[in-house]
Design a protein around this motif. Sequence first.
Motif, PDB file in Angstrom:
ATOM      1  N   UNK A 222      45.757 -52.175  90.640  1.00  0.00           N
ATOM      2  CA  UNK A 222      46.325 -53.406  90.102  1.00  0.00           C
ATOM      3  C   UNK A 222      47.585 -53.758  90.882  1.00  0.00           C
ATOM      4  N   UNK A 223      47.832 -55.045  91.037  1.00  0.00           N
ATOM      5  CA  UNK A 223      49.059 -55.443  91.726  1.00  0.00           C
ATOM      6  C   UNK A 223      49.565 -56.771  91.166  1.00  0.00           C
ATOM      7  N   UNK A 224      50.830 -57.010  91.369  1.00  0.00           N
ATOM      8  CA  UNK A 224      51.489 -58.255  90.979  1.00  0.00           C
ATOM      9  C   UNK A 224      52.360 -58.702  92.134  1.00  0.00           C
ATOM     10  N   UNK A 225      52.475 -60.009  92.288  1.00  0.00           N
ATOM     11  CA  UNK A 225      53.303 -60.592  93.336  1.00  0.00           C
ATOM     12  C   UNK A 225      54.351 -61.480  92.706  1.00  0.00           C
ATOM     13  N   UNK A 226      55.583 -61.374  93.215  1.00  0.00           N
ATOM     14  CA  UNK A 226      56.712 -62.160  92.714  1.00  0.00           C
ATOM     15  C   UNK A 226      57.539 -62.652  93.897  1.00  0.00           C
TER      16      UNK A 226
END
Length: 175
Positions: free
Chosen positions: A129-133
């Motif tokens: 899982x990954x998130x970008x900000x």
Amino acid sequence: MSLITEEIRASATEFYTGNDICQEKSKFLLTEMNLPNGVLPMQDMLECGYVKDTGFVWLKSKNKTEHKFEKIGRSVQYATEVTAYVEPNKIKKLTGVKAKELLMWLTLTEICVDEPSTGKIHFKTPTGLSRTFPVSAFELDEPKKEVKEEVKEEVKEEAKEVSAAAVAAVEVKEV
């Protein structure tokens, strides 16, 4: 169990103890690696170290730190010991950091920044899982040291001018 052994401490290129110096050096290292200086906002640090040959970094603090990144509304927990391997634009094999996603705390294992022009930072978990900000959400707004030095110089110059004016006034009065 601690990942920081005496052997690792002995091989450290840089090793510091005390909160103030550890705060300064950890932010400096992050900046040197083209990472945002506020991505590891640990409190009450006891020690930090860096093994330049391998890129291994560790941060130790008195207590767990929980921090909320207000710009993105996310909470992150930092254990009393955080370790990682750093290289330009990337932190890998990260330990001791968890991010809150919905109602669960997820372990983070990697942080990477795209090319500076995109302004994006990615956080990855062991499960994929990954998130970008935006990178800006993790930058600390600290006053620049150069500005402080310029202000100090201006104050010194004004003090010299006031002193010279005072001496001139005393000399005129005596005549």
